[in-house]
Each structure stands twice: as structure tokens, then as C-alpha cells.
Design a protein around this motif. Structure first.
Motif, PDB file in Angstrom:
ATOM      1  N   PHE A   5      31.329   6.463  10.375  1.00 33.51           N
ATOM      2  CA  PHE A   5      31.122   5.406   9.388  1.00 33.51           C
ATOM      3  C   PHE A   5      31.178   5.995   7.984  1.00 33.51           C
ATOM      4  CE2 PHE A   5      28.889   4.401  13.305  1.00 33.51           C
ATOM      5  CZ  PHE A   5      29.377   3.135  13.599  1.00 33.51           C
ATOM      6  N   GLY A   6      31.125   5.148   6.986  1.00 36.99           N
ATOM      7  CA  GLY A   6      31.130   5.616   5.595  1.00 36.99           C
ATOM      8  C   GLY A   6      32.493   5.477   4.956  1.00 36.99           C
ATOM      9  N   SER A   7      32.717   6.283   3.886  1.00 34.48           N
ATOM     10  CA  SER A   7      33.955   6.171   3.115  1.00 34.48           C
ATOM     11  C   SER A   7      35.171   6.628   3.901  1.00 34.48           C
ATOM     12  CB  SER A   7      33.833   6.978   1.816  1.00 34.48           C
ATOM     13  OG  SER A   7      33.523   8.342   2.115  1.00 34.48           O
ATOM     14  N   ASN A   8      34.998   7.567   4.842  1.00 36.55           N
ATOM     15  CA  ASN A   8      36.109   8.052   5.662  1.00 36.55           C
ATOM     16  C   ASN A   8      35.967   7.535   7.093  1.00 36.55           C
ATOM     17  OD1 ASN A   8      37.267   9.632   3.543  1.00 36.55           O
ATOM     18  ND2 ASN A   8      35.665  11.187   3.919  1.00 36.55           N
ATOM     19  N   ALA A   9      35.775   6.238   7.218  1.00 38.46           N
ATOM     20  CA  ALA A   9      35.536   5.639   8.531  1.00 38.46           C
ATOM     21  C   ALA A   9      36.737   5.837   9.446  1.00 38.46           C
ATOM     22  CB  ALA A   9      35.227   4.157   8.374  1.00 38.46           C
ATOM     23  N   SER A  10      36.427   6.108  10.715  1.00 39.11           N
ATOM     24  CA  SER A  10      37.486   6.299  11.706  1.00 39.11           C
ATOM     25  C   SER A  10      36.929   6.032  13.092  1.00 39.11           C
ATOM     26  CB  SER A  10      38.055   7.716  11.638  1.00 39.11           C
ATOM     27  OG  SER A  10      37.056   8.663  11.982  1.00 39.11           O
ATOM     28  N   VAL A  11      37.857   5.731  14.013  1.00 39.00           N
ATOM     29  CA  VAL A  11      37.500   5.521  15.415  1.00 39.00           C
ATOM     30  C   VAL A  11      38.502   6.280  16.272  1.00 39.00           C
ATOM     31  CG1 VAL A  11      37.212   3.845  17.278  1.00 39.00           C
ATOM     32  CG2 VAL A  11      36.519   3.241  14.955  1.00 39.00           C
ATOM     33  N   GLU A  12      37.994   7.079  17.203  1.00 40.53           N
ATOM     34  CA  GLU A  12      38.865   7.818  18.115  1.00 40.53           C
ATOM     35  C   GLU A  12      38.468   7.496  19.541  1.00 40.53           C
ATOM     36  OE1 GLU A  12      40.114  12.400  19.390  1.00 40.53           O
ATOM     37  OE2 GLU A  12      38.847  12.048  17.619  1.00 40.53           O
ATOM     38  N   ASP A  13      39.445   6.983  20.310  1.00 34.32           N
ATOM     39  CA  ASP A  13      39.230   6.669  21.716  1.00 34.32           C
ATOM     40  C   ASP A  13      39.940   7.704  22.579  1.00 34.32           C
ATOM     41  OD1 ASP A  13      37.733   4.250  21.426  1.00 34.32           O
ATOM     42  OD2 ASP A  13      39.592   3.250  20.813  1.00 34.32           O
ATOM     43  N   ARG A  14      39.282   8.105  23.657  1.00 33.55           N
ATOM     44  CA  ARG A  14      39.874   9.053  24.597  1.00 33.55           C
ATOM     45  C   ARG A  14      39.754   8.512  26.016  1.00 33.55           C
ATOM     46  NH1 ARG A  14      38.082  15.237  22.975  1.00 33.55           N
ATOM     47  NH2 ARG A  14      39.039  15.293  20.890  1.00 33.55           N
ATOM     48  N   ASP A  15      40.827   8.692  26.770  1.00 31.71           N
ATOM     49  CA  ASP A  15      40.837   8.353  28.197  1.00 31.71           C
ATOM     50  C   ASP A  15      41.679   9.431  28.869  1.00 31.71           C
ATOM     51  OD1 ASP A  15      40.835   7.295  30.697  1.00 31.71           O
ATOM     52  OD2 ASP A  15      41.725   5.356  30.162  1.00 31.71           O
ATOM     53  N   GLN A  16      41.010  10.375  29.526  1.00 27.33           N
ATOM     54  CA  GLN A  16      41.694  11.589  29.993  1.00 27.33           C
ATOM     55  C   GLN A  16      41.283  11.949  31.413  1.00 27.33           C
ATOM     56  OE1 GLN A  16      39.982  13.812  26.851  1.00 27.33           O
ATOM     57  NE2 GLN A  16      41.742  13.623  25.481  1.00 27.33           N
ATOM     58  N   LYS A  17      42.206  12.622  32.075  1.00 26.68           N
ATOM     59  CA  LYS A  17      41.957  13.136  33.411  1.00 26.68           C
ATOM     60  C   LYS A  17      42.249  14.634  33.412  1.00 26.68           C
ATOM     61  CE  LYS A  17      43.301  12.587  38.280  1.00 26.68           C
ATOM     62  NZ  LYS A  17      44.144  11.820  39.230  1.00 26.68           N
ATOM     63  N   SER A  18      41.344  15.402  34.006  1.00 27.12           N
ATOM     64  CA  SER A  18      41.495  16.861  34.024  1.00 27.12           C
ATOM     65  C   SER A  18      41.370  17.378  35.447  1.00 27.12           C
ATOM     66  CB  SER A  18      40.427  17.530  33.153  1.00 27.12           C
ATOM     67  OG  SER A  18      40.507  17.097  31.810  1.00 27.12           O
ATOM     68  N   THR A  19      42.206  18.352  35.766  1.00 25.03           N
ATOM     69  CA  THR A  19      42.057  19.117  37.013  1.00 25.03           C
ATOM     70  C   THR A  19      41.762  20.557  36.613  1.00 25.03           C
ATOM     71  OG1 THR A  19      44.443  19.507  37.100  1.00 25.03           O
ATOM     72  CG2 THR A  19      43.583  17.626  38.324  1.00 25.03           C
ATOM     73  N   ILE A  20      40.671  21.080  37.141  1.00 20.71           N
ATOM     74  CA  ILE A  20      40.165  22.385  36.713  1.00 20.71           C
ATOM     75  C   ILE A  20      40.046  23.305  37.906  1.00 20.71           C
ATOM     76  CG2 ILE A  20      38.315  23.587  35.481  1.00 20.71           C
ATOM     77  CD1 ILE A  20      37.499  20.766  34.401  1.00 20.71           C
ATOM     78  N   SER A  21      40.572  24.498  37.770  1.00 22.81           N
ATOM     79  CA  SER A  21      40.470  25.505  38.821  1.00 22.81           C
ATOM     80  C   SER A  21      39.867  26.770  38.228  1.00 22.81           C
ATOM     81  CB  SER A  21      41.855  25.796  39.406  1.00 22.81           C
ATOM     82  OG  SER A  21      41.796  26.842  40.349  1.00 22.81           O
ATOM     83  N   ASN A  22      38.808  27.267  38.841  1.00 25.08           N
ATOM     84  CA  ASN A  22      38.156  28.511  38.426  1.00 25.08           C
ATOM     85  C   ASN A  22      38.033  29.440  39.621  1.00 25.08           C
ATOM     86  OD1 ASN A  22      37.228  28.369  35.511  1.00 25.08           O
ATOM     87  ND2 ASN A  22      36.412  26.429  36.290  1.00 25.08           N
ATOM     88  N   ASN A  23      38.526  30.658  39.471  1.00 23.87           N
ATOM     89  CA  ASN A  23      38.469  31.642  40.549  1.00 23.87           C
ATOM     90  C   ASN A  23      37.863  32.938  40.036  1.00 23.87           C
ATOM     91  OD1 ASN A  23      39.873  29.900  42.358  1.00 23.87           O
ATOM     92  ND2 ASN A  23      41.796  30.478  41.368  1.00 23.87           N
ATOM     93  N   LEU A  24      37.108  33.599  40.892  1.00 24.08           N
ATOM     94  CA  LEU A  24      36.515  34.898  40.564  1.00 24.08           C
ATOM     95  C   LEU A  24      36.766  35.854  41.720  1.00 24.08           C
ATOM     96  CD1 LEU A  24      34.629  36.931  39.078  1.00 24.08           C
ATOM     97  CD2 LEU A  24      32.711  35.836  40.253  1.00 24.08           C
ATOM     98  N   ASN A  25      37.231  37.036  41.374  1.00 23.53           N
ATOM     99  CA  ASN A  25      37.374  38.119  42.348  1.00 23.53           C
ATOM    100  C   ASN A  25      36.602  39.310  41.795  1.00 23.53           C
ATOM    101  OD1 ASN A  25      38.186  40.028  44.226  1.00 23.53           O
ATOM    102  ND2 ASN A  25      40.262  39.211  44.363  1.00 23.53           N
ATOM    103  N   GLY A  26      35.467  39.611  42.395  1.00 19.51           N
ATOM    104  CA  GLY A  26      34.590  40.652  41.869  1.00 19.51           C
ATOM    105  C   GLY A  26      34.421  41.814  42.822  1.00 19.51           C
ATOM    106  N   LEU A  27      34.273  42.992  42.245  1.00 18.50           N
ATOM    107  CA  LEU A  27      34.043  44.215  43.021  1.00 18.50           C
ATOM    108  C   LEU A  27      33.026  45.066  42.292  1.00 18.50           C
ATOM    109  CD1 LEU A  27      34.895  46.101  45.402  1.00 18.50           C
ATOM    110  CD2 LEU A  27      36.555  47.115  43.814  1.00 18.50           C
ATOM    111  N   ASN A  28      32.012  45.513  43.007  1.00 19.67           N
ATOM    112  CA  ASN A  28      30.977  46.366  42.422  1.00 19.67           C
ATOM    113  C   ASN A  28      30.694  47.504  43.397  1.00 19.67           C
ATOM    114  OD1 ASN A  28      28.839  47.527  41.119  1.00 19.67           O
ATOM    115  ND2 ASN A  28      27.607  45.667  40.955  1.00 19.67           N
ATOM    116  N   THR A  29      30.943  48.734  42.975  1.00 22.67           N
ATOM    117  CA  THR A  29      30.694  49.890  43.829  1.00 22.67           C
ATOM    118  C   THR A  29      29.747  50.850  43.119  1.00 22.67           C
ATOM    119  OG1 THR A  29      32.579  51.135  42.949  1.00 22.67           O
ATOM    120  CG2 THR A  29      32.991  49.699  44.829  1.00 22.67           C
TER     121      THR A  29
END
Length: 924
Positions: free
Chosen positions: A482-506
């Protein structure tokens, strides 16, 4: 009030009518063969009539002891015992003011050491090197007591309302049964479901891994392990519980647990379901009402994390279900197997709101937000352990585990920001849906080989971890400025997320004995590599095709992040009977590599070299007191989110980007702990002090514009610290033969300072908190128990620049818990809690919380009917206030509301010699 008056009147007349006999018995205990003093021998008095313990103590380092007190019985018997020695006995007839000086008492080596006949010790307490052992028969409880009830009777052991166990101020993080885990080392399952009558000994020691214990290494001085030994005659047969209940507001619960013990072989299964925010396996309606459910009572937060295992999920009101099985056995000599399976599922819903007041260098602003969530969670976990003892010098320990998690949920959030004049500047509205599946596999192999007879060994350990998670999200949001620089932003999004971890501790360690069994030099080398892969594809909704097909690069990512550490180290260790010292130094070489496939210009590689230190000192003054000191210099590297120069715009009102110039944080940490317990006087005390000082601490650096849009990155700073400490003093007073009073006073304190940077101004905030408490427990003849506790918390926060932001908080909590076991077969419990938070704004400042349970034994004590009332006054709340370096927050969320429940519980037990049914007990 009339009932309490009756109780105290009864106690008064009991005291004045009972005749007591004062006594004092002194002497010195020596070895008959070596003529040397014996330290830590146990001296105890028993009543000849029923062998119940009157008093006990431990001899000091010179072998001297003094046993003083009073008894309401004249005919007593004195026992003096020590491991490997014959027990000394003497009849003690009491008269008024009896004083016995026994002089020097010579104990000779046990005459039956080479025979098959074993005489069980009757001593209430025995000290064996670094192990404290309690004889269960010496500690009286109600007939159907469980292990938790027993632990509350042991000197130096405390069990709080949530079931957390401490020994002289140190947390118990592992409970074993006959030296083996029971349902994955989860203390609550063991303490709330095994009954006291099958336990013979309770042993307490520092927590150690299998390889540490085998090699003779030091354990974790800050945590304790409890081992419960089962009576041989009770180590074969079946036992278990079944319980169910239904109540108002559609509340319900049901649980069952069945156990089969056959000497070294154990098999158990459990299952439960409920919608009262309880883990479900803390069986018995009474137990769950009074400390059985981690988050049932006052937190209002759903889900429960016990010993690292997640049960349920989300917050608010949770409908949960659990199932599990455990198996343990020995296959021949030197091959032990332990396996556990758990399933936990939950449906949770929660509504929360919070109000924040932010203070900037030049102005204030406010935020208000509300959120609502619905989550469904399913978790399967399998963990196994194999111990293969090749011979007395060679041990292999293998621990594979697997976790499968599926989660689905909806979340909606609405927030708004207002300037110092309470004028709306922006608002944010979001709705999201997510569905995920995650797998985790981890395996640890420890190989230990002892070399020679001087204490040398070589030990190798390797741990590999493979994690994989896939998530699908749909986010719809609107941000309006709101205010002097009023703006409206709409978002409609779909995300596919893949996270993988390969760990080694010796890790490999070789111990060189410089002086046999006393002075050692350990050479160590540790290599750790974590490789993380992240791929996130985000697509905007296309109004023409009505599908998510427009690729959004700003909200997408595709990178590989490697964290590689190499640490050579040397440790010097010196230990004697009284004290132990260790000093370790190592050089940590760390490499961070980030390969960004979507934005190659953000790829980076950084290398750090840092010194790591660890020094410790432990001294045992005598069998009653010890002190422990520790110092460590640790280094922690920035996370990928903090170091990667990627601009995260998933929340348009709070944009976050990393800083590739960040340095590792150095943490200088010191800790000291002192504890002392006088076994004969029934007094105990402990205190601890710890603190950390930080160099290159990573803090947030935020810029907030006139529209209250936040842009945050990270930077290093110096000057941060945290210190905390605490202590406790307790005393148990035996008023007469059936009445005891336990008093406890304690406190803890914390002082910490942190920083953040707002609009290029570095602000420091130092918070000091003091939390004293007092407790009193009165018990009479196992029929009446009254526990009271009062806590008060003082907290003040002082700012370096914004003095007007200084905050002072005070909160009060008073609690009283009563239990009566009369008339016969009827048990009545109350749990009343009053909280007062005078500084909370916008929510209730005070609340009374009252729970009550009635339980009645039926069918010749083979069953129990219960009626319980949760939140009788319907005032349950979880309003909270907290302060940070630049804002003060008041918050509240969904809590479990008033309900009444009728339940039934049945307990069966066929443990006994050769599995013969001894008796049946049916109770909660």
C-alpha cells in the motif's frame, strides 16, 4: 481442605504416639589380608522383623563410617558388604540414645569365589568402579509400581513431569534391560511399562558406546545410562497390558503391549491409537494423565520427539497411531542381535496467531499473522544392531537402520505489516499444499581390537548415510503493498523438489600405552564427506493452457554441494583411581564445493584450516562427591543457504540471499559439573556452569525498506556469547516409620548475547534469565502423596543501541499433585497447575489447569476402571512471549481442550520360574 486437614492431623498424632530410638554406629573397615582401608563399602541396618532397610551409608577413603539416625523398632541387624568380600553382620539392640563404636572391622575375601554357590548382596547400594548399583528390594513402593515409580525413590535420581530422568543433574539418555536396548533405547517405553517386581538391580554409569566400553575408553560424562537387571526367576514368560477409553468431544485412546522373555531372548510388540496428543505407548490412563504424554499437558504442541524418534507430526490437536516390535537374542557365545521396528502415523490440525513489535534504528513497525495447518504423516523405521565378539580382544559392532517417511499437508497463512502509526503498509496471503516422501539409510561398523595387557588398542569406525527425498508443492500467494508505490503480486506455482545426500564418515584410532593402564597417547584420523544434491523445478500457472508449464528460473535450483573434512589429531590421556585427564588437539582441513548447474556463475570452492581442541579433567573426592571440567574449541562452517549467493524470493516480503565471503564460526566452550550425595543423611547437591564465546559468529544482515519488504543476507561478527548454569539441593527427611518428607530447592541461570544488523546498524541484545524453584513431597504409608512445586522466572533483555526496547519479563508457575490410595482399591489423583504471565499482551495472562483421575480395581484386582477429567476448569492455554535482538513476539496456538474419559485397563503377567504363572496383576 477438610481432607488435607485430616491428613496432617493423622500425621501429627502418628508422630507423637510413636516411640523412636536414636542410634549412632561408627567404625573403620579394612581388608583382613592387606590391612588397608576399604573405601565405598556399604553399611546398612535392617529390621530383623521384616528385613526392611532402616538406614545406610558408604565408607570414606580411609574406611571410616558413621551411621546415625532413629528407628521405631528396637531389634536391628547391621550388614557391611563390599564386592569380593564376605559380608559382616552384627545384631544391634537399641535403647534410648544407643551408641556403638565397632572399632576396626576386617573383611576377608569371599570364601565362595571358586564355588558355584552365589550369595546375593542385600546391600541397598553398591559402588563398583564407575557403576552405582541399587538393590530394588531395599526401596519400597506401591504394589503395582512401574520402573518410573522405582526410580523416583532412588537417591540422586529425579523424574520430572514429562518423564525426563536425571541423575545428580545429568540426563539419562539410554536405558538398557539386562545390558541390551529395549525398543531402541527409548527410556519412556521401558520406565512406564516394565514393573518393579521383575527388576532385581538398577545400575547407573556414564553413557558409552559398545566399542568405548569394550576398549575401556571414557564415556559421555554429561549423560547417564541406566541398566535394569531382571531377576532370573522372572526372566521367562509373558507379560503385557491392554487399555482402552472413550470420552466426550469424541476423544478416545487404545493401547496394547505384549512381551515374551525367555532368558537371553526377548520379543515385544506394541500398538496404540488416540486423539489426545499422547504417544500412546505410555500405558495406563493414570500414567498418561500424569507425565505420560510429552505434549499433552501444557505445551499444546502436537507431535512428540522421543530420543530422536518422531511420533506424530505437526502441532495442535493430533490423532496418532503407533505400532512396533523389538527382538533381542544371543546366538551362541559372542553373537548378540537386537532389532526394532516402529510405525507412527498422525493427523494434526493447528491454528496459531502471533503479534510482533519490531524496533529499527529509526522507527518501529508491527506485524500480525494467523495460520492454519492440516498435516498427515506416516513414518516407518527399522534399526538393528549386531555385536560379534570374536574373542576377549576383538569386537565387531554393526548398526544398520532405515527410515521411510511420507507426509502430506495444507497450510494457509495471512499476515500484515503496520508502521509506527498502525497504518497498513503491506499484506501477505498464502495457501500451500505439499506431498513428500523421504528415505534414509545409515549403517555404522565399529571394529575394536585390544592389543596386549597394557591398554593398547586399535579401533576403526565407518558410517555411511544415504538420504533421498522428493517433494511436490503447490503455492498460491498474494502480496499487496500500500502507499505511494502501491502494487499487487499474485503467484500460482508448482514445484518438484529433489534432495539427496550421500555421506561417509570414517575414523581410526590407535592407542599407545606410555605407562601401562595409566598414561596413553591416542593417534586419530577422521575423514568426513557429505555430498548433497538439490534440484527444484518451479513452474508458473499458465492461464491459457490451464497448466503449470511456465518455467520460473528465479524460484528454481540445480546444484551439488560437497562438505569435506579431514582431521588428524593426537590425544594424551592419564587416569588413576581418583582422577582422569585428557588433552586432544587436531587440525581441521575443510573444503566446501558448490557446483551450480542452473547458474554457473554462483559455483564456488572454499578451503578452511582450523585448530580443534578438547581437554577434560575428572576428580572423585570420595564415594560421595566428584567434579568434572571440560573445554572444547569447535569450528562450524556456513550452511549452503548461508554461503550460496542465490537470491531466494519464495516469500516476496522476505527475500534471502547467501554470502560466499563467510568464514567458519569458532566456538570456545567450557563446562564444569560438581555433584555430591550423602547416602546416610539423604542429602544431595549438584551444580553446573557452562559457557561459549564465539568468533566469526554468523548473524543476519537485514535491510527493510519503506514498504517493510525485508532483504536478508548473512555476515560474520565477534562478541557473541552464552553462559548458563544451575544447581539443586535436596534432602529426604524420615518423620517416622511410615512418613517421609522430601525437600528440594534449585535454580538455573542463563546469560547470552547475540547480534543482528538492521539497515546497516549492528544491534546487540543481552538477555539474562534466572529461574529458581522449590519443591516438597510428602508421603504417608503408601496411601497419601502430596507434591508441590513453585517456579518463578525473571528475564531481562538489554540492547546496545535501542534502550527503549529493553524488556523485563516475569512468569510464575505453581503446581500441586496429590495421590490417595484409600479406601482400598480406589486411587484418586489430582494435578493442578496455575500459570501467570503478567507481560503477555493480547492473550490471557493467567490460567488454572486441573486434571483429575479416579481408578477403581475390580474382579479381585484383575482389572481397573478409570474416569479421568482433562482441564476441569477449561482454561488450558499456551500464550508465550519472547524477545530477540530486534523484536518482541506474543503468540498462541491450538491446545487440547476439556474432555472426560471412561477407561478400562488389564495387565497380565506369567513371568516366573520356567514360565510358571505366578500371579496376575491388572492395573493402569
Amino acid at each position: 481442605m477438610k481432607k488435607l486437614l485430616f491428613v496432617f492431623t493423622l500425621l501429627f498424632f502418628t508422630n507423637i504416639s510413636a516411640q523412636s530410638y536414636q542410634f549412632k554406629i561408627t567404625g573403620k573397615i579394612t581388608s583382613k589380608k592387606e590391612k588397608t582401608p576399604i573405601e565405598a563399602a556399604t553399611i546398612h541396618l535392617e529390621r530383623i522383623k521384616d528385613s526392611s532397610v532402616v538406614s545406610y551409608t558408604i565408607s570414606d577413603e580411609k574406611g571410616n563410617f558413621s551411621l546415625a539416625g532413629k528407628s521405631f523398632h528396637k531389634d536391628l541387624k547391621l550388614f557391611i558388604s563390599y564386592v569380593g568380600m564376605d559380608t559382616y553382620t552384627k545384631s544391634i539392640p537399641l535403647n534410648t540414645g544407643t551408641v556403638f563404636n565397632l572399632g576396626s572391622i576386617n573383611l576377608k575375601e569371599e570364601s565362595n569365589l571358586l564355588n558355584e554357590v552365589v550369595i546375593k548382596s542385600r546391600a541397598p547400594i553398591t559402588i563398583k568402579k564407575d557403576t552405582l548399583e541399587f538393590n530394588v528390594k531395599s526401596f519400597k513402593t506401591k504394589k503395582d509400581a512401574n520402573v518410573e515409580d522405582l526410580l523416583k525413590k532412588l537417591p540422586g535420581v529425579e523424574v520430572d513431569e514429562e518423564g525426563k530422568i536425571t541423575v545428580n543433574g545429568k540426563s539419562v539418555n539410554k536405558i538398557l534391560v539386562n545390558g541390551k536396548p529395549f525398543f531402541g533405547n527409548d527410556p519412556s517405553i521401558t520406565t512406564k511399562n516394565l514393573t518393579k517386581d521383575i527388576i532385581e538391580k538398577v545400575q547407573i554409569t556414564d553413557t558409552k558406546s559398545k566399542s568405548e566400553a569394550f576398549a575401556g575408553e571414557k564415556g559421555d560424562a554429561n549423560n547417564k545410562t541406566i541398566n535394569l537387571t531382571i531377576k532370573k526367576e522372572n526372566n521367562k514368560g509373558w507379560f503385557g497390558r491392554v487399555s482402552a477409553g472413550g470420552g466426550t468431544d469424541k476423544r478416545f485412546e487404545g493401547a496394547t503391549m505384549v512381551n515374551r522373555f525367555d532368558n537371553n531372548q526377548r520379543f515385544s510388540v506394541l500398538a496404540s491409537t488416540n486423539n489426545i496428543n499422547s504417544p500412546g505407548f505410555s500405558f495406563g490412563e493414570i500414567q498418561k494423565m500424569f507425565g505420560g504424554g510429552n505434549s499433552v499437558w501444557f505445551s499444546g504442541n502436537g507431535g512428540f520427539n522421543i530420543n530422536g524418534r518422531r511420533f506424530g507430526g505437526g502441532s495442535g490437536i493430533i490423532r496418532s497411531k503407533t505400532a512396533g516390535a523389538t527382538y533381542a537374542d544371543e546366538y551362541g557365545k559372542g553373537f548378540d542381535v537386537n532389532a526394532n521396528y516402529f510405525y507412527s502415523g498422525s493427523n494434526s490440525n493447528n491454528e496459531s496467531k502471533n503479534n510482533r513489535e519490531y524496533t529499527l534504528p529509526d522507527r518501529k513497525y508491527f506485524t500480525k499473522s494467523t495460520s492454519k495447518s492440516d498435516d498427515e504423516n506416516h513414518n516407518h523405521s527399522i534399526d538393528t544392531e549386531f555385536d560379534i565378539e570374536i574373542d576377549s580382544t576383538f569386537l565387531i559392532n554393526i548398526k544398520p537402520s532405515f527410515i521411510l517417511n511420507k507426509r502430506e499437508g495444507n497450510n494457509s497463512r495471512q499476515s500484515e505489516s503496520l508502521d509506527s502509526n498502525n497504518t497498513l503498509t503491506n499484506s501477505f496471503l498464502s495457501n500451500s499444499y505439499s506431498k513428500s516422501e523421504a528415505n534414509n539409510f545409515q549403517n555404522t561398523i565399529d571394529i575394536t581390537k585390544k592389543i596386549g595387557s597394557k591398554g593398547a588398542f586399535i579401533k576403526a569406525s565407518i558410517t555411511n548415510q544415504i538420504d533421498k527425498s522428493d517433494t511436490e508443492e503447490i503455492n498460491k500467494s498474494t502480496i499487496e503493498v500500500f502507499g505511494s508505490n502501491a502494487s499487487v503480486e499474485d503467484r500460482d506455482q508448482k514445484s518438484t523438489i529433489s534432495n539427496n545426500l550421500n555421506g561417509l564418515n570414517t575414523k581410526i584410532t590407535y592407542r599407545f600405552p606410555l605407562v601401562a593402564k595409566k598414561l596413553f597417547l591416542d593417534a586419530k584420523y577422521n575423514y568426513q564427506r557429505d555430498e548433497r544434491e538439490n534440484k527444484e523445478d518451479t513452474y508458473d500457472f499458465n492461464n491459457t493452457s490451464q497448466q503449470y508449464v511456465d518455467f520460473n528460473q528465479n524460484l528454481s535450483s540445480d546444484f551439488t554441494y560437497n562438505d569435506i573434512a579431514r582431521t588428524p589429531a593426537l590425544e594424551l590421556i592419564y587416569k588413576t583411581k581418583k582422577w582422569r585427564f585428557n588433552f586432544e588437539t587436531g587440525l581441521v582441513n575443510r573444503t566446501l564445493e558448490n557446483n551450480d548447474k542452473l547458474r554457473p556463475n554462483l559455483s564456488l570452492q572454499k578451503e578452511f584450516n582450523n585448530l580443534a581442541l578438547d581437554a577434560g579433567f575428572r576428580y572423585r573426592f570420595d564415594s560421595k562427591a566428584s567434579i568434572y571440567l571440560d573445554y572444547r574449541l569447535n569450528n562450524s562452517v556456513p550452511s549452503i543457504n548461508q554461503i550460496q549467493p542465490f537470491e531466494n524470493v519464495s516469500n516476496p516480503s522476505n527475500i534471502i540471499s547467501g554470502n560466499p565471503a563467510l568464514k567458519p564460526t569458532q566456538n570456545h566452550r567450557a563446562y564444569i559439573n560438581f555433584n555430591k550425595y550423602n547416602w546416610q543423611a539423604g542429602t544431595g547437591m549438584y551444580f553446573y556452569i557452562s559457557g561459549s564465546m564465539f568468533k566469526n559468529q554468523i548473524v543476519s544482515n537485514t535491510t527493510i525498506n519503506n514498504d517493510l519488504i525485508r532483504n536478508t543476507t548473512y555476515t560474520n561478527t565477534d562478541g557473541g556469547f552464552d553462559f548458563w548454569g544451575g544447581g539443586s539441593y535436596s534432602k529426604k527427611i524420615k518423620l517416622d516409620s511410615i512418613t517421609s518428607l522430601k525437600l528440594r530447592a534449585g535454580s538455573n541461570v542463563s546469560i547470552y548475547k547475540n547480534f543482528n544488523i538492521l539497515n546497516n546498524v549492528k544491534e546487540g541484545a543481552k538477555t539474562t534469565a534466572l529461574r529458581p524453584n522449590v519443591r516438597m513431597t510428602l508421603e504417608w504409608n503408601k496411601l497419601i502423596s502430596i507434591e508441590t512445586r513453585y517456579d518463578i522466572s525473571f528475564s531481562k533483555t538489554r540492547y546496545d543501541i535501542n534502550f527503549k526496547q529493553n524488556q523485563d519479563f516475569t512468569s510464575h508457575t505453581f503446581r500441586i499433585r496429590t495421590k490417595t490410595n484409600f479406601p482400598k482399591k480406589l486411587e484418586y489423583r489430582n494435578d493442578i497447575k496455575y500459570t501467570y504471565n503478567p507481560n503477555v499482551v493480547g492473550f490471557n495472562k493467567s490460567a488454572w489447569f486441573w486434571n483429575a483421575t479416579l481408578a477403581y480395581s475390580i474382579l479381585k484386582d484383575q482389572g481397573t476402571i478409570s474416569l479421568k477429567a482433562y482441564d476441569l476448569l477449561n482454561q488450558n492455554t499456551n500464550a508465550q512471549r519472547r524477545a530477540t535482538a530486534n523484536y518482541v513476539e506474543d503468540s498462541q496456538s491450538t491446545v487440547l481442550q476439556q474432555y472426560f474419559m471412561l477407561g478400562f485397563s488389564w495387565k497380565f503377567n506369567s513371568l516366573g520360574k520356567k514360565g510358571k504363572i505366578r500371579d496376575y496383576n491388572f492395573h493402569f
